[in-house]
Design an enzyme around this catalytic site. Sequence first.
Site, PDB file in Angstrom:
ATOM      1  N   GLU A 181       0.803  -1.234   0.000  1.00 33.82           N
ATOM      2  CA  GLU A 181       0.000   0.000   0.000  1.00 33.82           C
ATOM      3  C   GLU A 181       0.832   1.278   0.000  1.00 33.82           C
ATOM      4  O   GLU A 181       0.569   2.188   0.791  1.00 33.82           O
ATOM      5  CB  GLU A 181      -0.965  -0.012   1.200  1.00 33.82           C
ATOM      6  N   ASN A 223       2.086  -5.183  -3.186  1.00 34.22           N
ATOM      7  CA  ASN A 223       0.673  -5.471  -2.916  1.00 34.22           C
ATOM      8  C   ASN A 223      -0.086  -4.175  -2.633  1.00 34.22           C
ATOM      9  O   ASN A 223       0.403  -3.329  -1.868  1.00 34.22           O
ATOM     10  CB  ASN A 223       0.608  -6.394  -1.679  1.00 34.22           C
ATOM     11  N   HIS A 260     -10.610  -5.831  -2.570  1.00 38.75           N
ATOM     12  CA  HIS A 260     -11.699  -5.669  -1.595  1.00 38.75           C
ATOM     13  C   HIS A 260     -12.822  -4.909  -2.308  1.00 38.75           C
ATOM     14  O   HIS A 260     -12.707  -3.714  -2.544  1.00 38.75           O
ATOM     15  CB  HIS A 260     -11.225  -4.864  -0.383  1.00 38.75           C
ATOM     16  N   GLU A 289      -6.362 -10.564  -1.480  1.00 35.33           N
ATOM     17  CA  GLU A 289      -7.208 -10.346  -0.288  1.00 35.33           C
ATOM     18  C   GLU A 289      -8.671 -10.272  -0.698  1.00 35.33           C
ATOM     19  O   GLU A 289      -9.437  -9.461  -0.181  1.00 35.33           O
ATOM     20  CB  GLU A 289      -6.791  -9.052   0.431  1.00 35.33           C
ATOM     21  N   ASP A 291     -12.411 -10.109  -1.236  1.00 34.89           N
ATOM     22  CA  ASP A 291     -13.735 -10.216  -0.608  1.00 34.89           C
ATOM     23  C   ASP A 291     -14.681  -9.303  -1.377  1.00 34.89           C
ATOM     24  O   ASP A 291     -14.263  -8.291  -1.934  1.00 34.89           O
ATOM     25  CB  ASP A 291     -13.728  -9.949   0.907  1.00 34.89           C
TER      26      ASP A 291
HETATM   27  O1  9MR Z   1      -8.034  -7.981   8.127  1.00 31.83           O
HETATM   28  C1  9MR Z   1      -7.097  -7.201   8.838  1.00 31.83           C
HETATM   29  C2  9MR Z   1      -7.729  -6.691  10.115  1.00 31.83           C
HETATM   30  O2  9MR Z   1      -7.978  -7.762  10.998  1.00 31.83           O
HETATM   31  C3  9MR Z   1      -6.820  -5.673  10.764  1.00 31.83           C
HETATM   32  O3  9MR Z   1      -7.487  -5.075  11.854  1.00 31.83           O
HETATM   33  C4  9MR Z   1      -6.417  -4.613   9.766  1.00 31.83           C
HETATM   34  C5  9MR Z   1      -5.456  -3.643  10.424  1.00 31.83           C
HETATM   35  O4  9MR Z   1      -4.747  -2.914   9.508  1.00 31.83           O
HETATM   36  O5  9MR Z   1      -5.800  -5.215   8.647  1.00 31.83           O
HETATM   37  C6  9MR Z   1      -6.668  -6.062   7.967  1.00 31.83           C
HETATM   38  O6  9MR Z   1      -6.022  -6.581   6.823  1.00 31.83           O
HETATM   39  C7  9MR Z   1      -5.656  -5.606   5.841  1.00 31.83           C
HETATM   40  C8  9MR Z   1      -4.433  -6.105   5.132  1.00 31.83           C
HETATM   41  O7  9MR Z   1      -3.419  -6.356   6.060  1.00 31.83           O
HETATM   42  C9  9MR Z   1      -3.953  -5.101   4.104  1.00 31.83           C
HETATM   43  N1  9MR Z   1      -5.016  -4.762   3.189  1.00 31.83           N
HETATM   44  C10 9MR Z   1      -6.251  -4.353   3.791  1.00 31.83           C
HETATM   45  C11 9MR Z   1      -6.732  -5.421   4.765  1.00 31.83           C
HETATM   46  C12 9MR Z   1      -8.103  -5.065   5.285  1.00 31.83           C
HETATM   47  O8  9MR Z   1      -8.036  -3.890   6.051  1.00 31.83           O
END
Ligand code: 9MR
Length: 459
Positions: A181, A223, A260, A289, A291
């Site tokens: 990111e 990513n 997402h 990732e 969804d």
């Molecule tokens: O799914 C993850 C969630 O449990 C955490 O609280 C969050 C904190 O940053 O991160 C989520 O996963 C993220 C991933 O690491 C990077 N891309 C976005 C995902 C969804 O927020």
Amino acid sequence: MIGSSRLTRPARAATFAAALLMLVGMTTVSTTTHTASAADAPGAATTSDTAQLQQDTLAAAAERTGRYFGAAVAAHKLSDSTYVGILNREFNSVTAENEMKIDALEPQQGQFTYGNADRIVNHAIQQGKDVRGHTLAWHSQQPQWMQNMSGSALRQAMLHHVTQVASYYRGKIHSWDVVNEAFADGNSGARRDSNLQRTGDDWIEAAFRAARAADPNAKLCYNDYNTDNWQHAKTQAVYRMVQDFKSRGVPIDCVGFQAHFNSGNPVPNNYHTTLQNFADLGVDVQITELDIEGSGNSQAEQYRGVTQACLAVTRCTGITVWGIRDSDSWRASGTPLLFDDNGGKKAAYYGVMEALGGDGGTNPPEEPGPGDCTTTYTAGQQWNDRFNGEVRVSGTDNWIVTVTIGSRQQVINTWNATVSWDSSGRVMTARPNGNGNTFGLTILHGGDWAWPSLNCRTA
Ligand code: 9MR
């Protein structure tokens, strides 16, 4: 197996056509997977034959296409037997949802805690699954000590972290999200401002070089999210970075598309173009990732479309969904995953499975029986708060159609049918009221634009 493929093939053809329509942007018509033709064929398998067949899995179906199918996993859920049962059965790749992030692995500078990450990695290895490492360098989920750092001290600390973690897991990681990111949202096409970015534009390539040195056999990925639409400035900016890295020999092997999706950020109809264009730079692409918020047929068609887009790109090597059951999701209220809260397979699961060319096994909507009928949903007028839809029934004049809506939705009007409701308020049963075989409804959407899921049988 013969009987099983007889059962699923007509449904596949119908839904494949629907998915193709979706990919070219014509998202107004959806056909349910019900069809009577297979049951009518002489010698077709009976339902009980099908039930005895071994069920296909996402992992097996993906593997037959040369790809993996993974899920994000949380260490604290590895004691949940339903969760682990689905994980072990359906997925052959695993990503730690949070346990391999910087704050988890290096909570104090120079002190590494691998306990929860190791639980996931060891489980995966014992089960013969690949591991995607997520993530070595990121502006977010930094431990406090790192958040407070800047300049060359931060650059060194970041590179030390990359080196330590990638070395610790050397040989165990299929692909690393080396950097996560790093680009800004919106139209600027700029890097995201962060303490890491302020150490100099070359922080990303420095991280990739450190990762390559530490684990030469892992695939190294960049990513990001909101990089799905080929027209978006962020997509273009990431593309130019990868192009530049490839031209200068910076070690990058893959690009991860988080994917997402929801009604505000739907699957773009140029998704395949995006994946193909990146692949043409000479990198693998991975959906990392996935969804998709929604429910029923609409959600299933979007999952099918994403899966087909990956399959259409030779270098799209795998798909990871961001959780297992809806209740495991970071966006649980959007019910965005392939399994419901009880671990049951959703329509979305069968959408993916069919796109993979797999055998859906005993999917109830695909078991033709006497009195089977077909529904076609046509989206109607839309307003800010509600939308209309019409359901056309064919195959019988004596139908019973169940209409399942999302948890935030409410049906406020129907026409040309007699309707009743179950106690959940989400399942409406519609029967003819003497006005033919097309009925309509108005759904107050509550922010969920997903079409209802339909099921038809003869009374
Ligand atoms: O799914 C993850 C969630 O449990 C955490 O609280 C969050 C904190 O940053 O991160 C989520 O996963 C993220 C991933 O690491 C990077 N891309 C976005 C995902 C969804 O927020």
